[in-house]
Design a protein around this motif. Structure first.
Motif, PDB file in Angstrom:
ATOM      1  N   HIS A 140       0.831  -1.210   0.000  1.00 25.26           N
ATOM      2  CA  HIS A 140       0.000   0.000   0.000  1.00 25.26           C
ATOM      3  C   HIS A 140       0.865   1.259   0.000  1.00 25.26           C
ATOM      4  CE1 HIS A 140       0.401   1.285   4.243  1.00 25.26           C
ATOM      5  NE2 HIS A 140       0.550   0.005   4.486  1.00 25.26           N
ATOM      6  N   GLU A 143       1.923   1.769  -3.529  1.00 21.56           N
ATOM      7  CA  GLU A 143       0.797   2.292  -4.320  1.00 21.56           C
ATOM      8  C   GLU A 143       0.595   3.777  -4.029  1.00 21.56           C
ATOM      9  OE1 GLU A 143      -0.280   0.654  -6.705  1.00 21.56           O
ATOM     10  OE2 GLU A 143       0.609  -1.245  -6.113  1.00 21.56           O
ATOM     11  N   CYS A 146       3.172   5.625  -5.904  1.00 21.43           N
ATOM     12  CA  CYS A 146       2.854   5.635  -7.344  1.00 21.43           C
ATOM     13  C   CYS A 146       1.777   6.665  -7.653  1.00 21.43           C
ATOM     14  CB  CYS A 146       2.386   4.257  -7.802  1.00 21.43           C
ATOM     15  SG  CYS A 146       3.727   3.068  -7.899  1.00 21.43           S
ATOM     16  N   ARG A 147       0.824   6.806  -6.751  1.00 21.22           N
ATOM     17  CA  ARG A 147      -0.280   7.759  -6.992  1.00 21.22           C
ATOM     18  C   ARG A 147       0.228   9.201  -7.118  1.00 21.22           C
ATOM     19  NH1 ARG A 147      -3.929   4.168  -4.795  1.00 21.22           N
ATOM     20  NH2 ARG A 147      -3.277   4.430  -2.648  1.00 21.22           N
ATOM     21  N   ASN A 160       5.360  -5.573  -8.306  1.00 21.96           N
ATOM     22  CA  ASN A 160       5.121  -6.415  -7.128  1.00 21.96           C
ATOM     23  C   ASN A 160       5.097  -7.902  -7.457  1.00 21.96           C
ATOM     24  OD1 ASN A 160       4.919  -4.458  -5.108  1.00 21.96           O
ATOM     25  ND2 ASN A 160       2.816  -3.964  -5.728  1.00 21.96           N
TER      26      ASN A 160
END
Ligand SMILES: Cc1cc2nc3c(=O)[nH]c(=O)nc-3n(C[C@H](O)[C@H](O)[C@H](O)COP(=O)(O)O)c2cc1C
Length: 328
Positions: A140, A143, A146-147, A160
């Motif tokens: 998470h 992620e 990355c956002r 991943n």
């Protein structure tokens, strides 16, 4: 740097632009080439690529150079916000020669609110090549990082999946072998490593011996003592890129890389770019196809992991004097 009286509104005075550009130049750059030039004129700051600092063999198209300038452009915007300025950025302004990457207007629109912890972050960010610990970076968190690329119009993907990661390691090794077998590439890289001046990577920041458990390093051993107390294994990789492999995309990917790296630093995560797989065109293409499933063109890869708690800090890589990079 001292801060003279500033108007509550209007363009930034030259002394403040000097402060902002100094902070922007703390940005990461390929082999610490610092391939940028700034000019401040009539309230407008222009960022140019310094083509004399391009790596003609490793980076013939200027991808790494433009990523580096993009990182500096992001740090400028970040520093401006931290000091209470607003920025209007025009990327690749039309009608200019190819070296002009951006024009930035720096303004104040009201009372400045300074954010000291953001300024500290610019100084704290480092490329720390010591071995990461075995603690995995939770998916998470990757992620979330990355956002952060999306607002820059950049695609980011965490690798991943075990199969994709395995293919990526094979391709990264292929790229390193290509580097080692190419005497011109190796000679060009060696010219930027172990330097003692205001640019290049000091030997003190390159691990002192090849680590059999760590991904192979592109650099020859340096002087950085790397304790072997913790096991490698917790690092993850994020790929950044876009629909095209072009200057506009590289500039934005550089901005996104910096945004993501500063946030990772804030969270105690360590980031090390891994650009040799994207410097070899055949492996870059293969990563796009077999690791990213053809979803976007990779511009750069970032290894992300945790450094061991209690490890000493690292010295800073040098930076060129402001007078060499800013004309005001
Ligand atoms: C586009 C780009 C590519 C890079 N590629 C690598 C790399 O392949 N391996 C590596 O160890 N560091 C790489 N770096 C990190 C630079 O060497 C580093 O940013 C520079 O030496 C300045 O040090 P600092 O980040 O600690 O300020 C890269 C940085 C950029 C911006």
């Amino acid at each position: 740097m001292s801060s003279p009286a500033v108007p509550r509104t209007g363009s930034a005075p030259t002394s403040h632009v000097e402060q902002l550009v100094s902070l922007a130049c703390l940005a990461p750059s390929v082999h610490n080439t610092q391939p940028w030039r700034w000019r401040y004129d009539d309230g407008l700051l222009t960022l140019r690529a310094d083509l004399a600092r391009r790596l003609p063999v490793e980076d013939p198209r200027g991808r790494d150079l433009t990523l580096s300038c993009g990182a500096a452009l992001h740090q400028l915007q970040f520093a401006a916000r931290a000091l209470g300025w607003t920025t209007d950025v025009q990327r690749l302004p039309p009608g200019q020669d190819e070296t002009v990457l951006a024009r930035v207007r720096v303004r104040r629109t009201g009372r400045a609110v300074v954010v000291p912890e953001d300024l500290e972050l610019l100084h704290a960010r480092r490329t720390d090549r010591r071995r990461f610990t075995a603690w995995p970076v939770p998916a998470h968190r990757l992620e979330d990082l990355c956002r952060l690329a999306a607002p820059w119009g950049v695609r980011a993907a965490a690798v991943n999946d075990d199969g994709a990661r395995f293919r990526l390691e094979l391709l990264a090794n292929q790229a390193l072998t290509a580097l080692e077998l190419d005497a011109r590439r190796q000679a060009e890289q060696d010219r930027w490593v172990g330097r003692t001046g205001a640019d290049g990577i000091p030997a003190a920041l390159l691990p002192d011996e090849p680590d059999p458990l760590q991904a192979r390093s592109r650099f020859r051993p340096g002087l950085l003592e790397d304790t072997r107390m913790v096991l490698h294994g917790g690092d993850r990789v994020i790929a950044l890129g876009g629909d095209e492999d072009d200057v506009a995309g590289w500039l934005r990917s550089g901005e996104a890389m910096s945004a993501l790296w500063l946030e990772a630093t804030r969270e105690g995560l360590s980031v090390v770019p891994m650009s040799q797989p994207t410097e070899v065109e055949a492996t870059r293409r293969e990563i796009g196809c077999s690791v990213l499933g053809g979803t976007f063109e990779p511009h750069v890869l970032l290894r992300v992991g945790w450094q061991a708690i209690g490890r000493g800090g690292l010295p800073r890589t040098p930076r060129r004097p402001l007078a060499d990079v800013l004309e005001a």
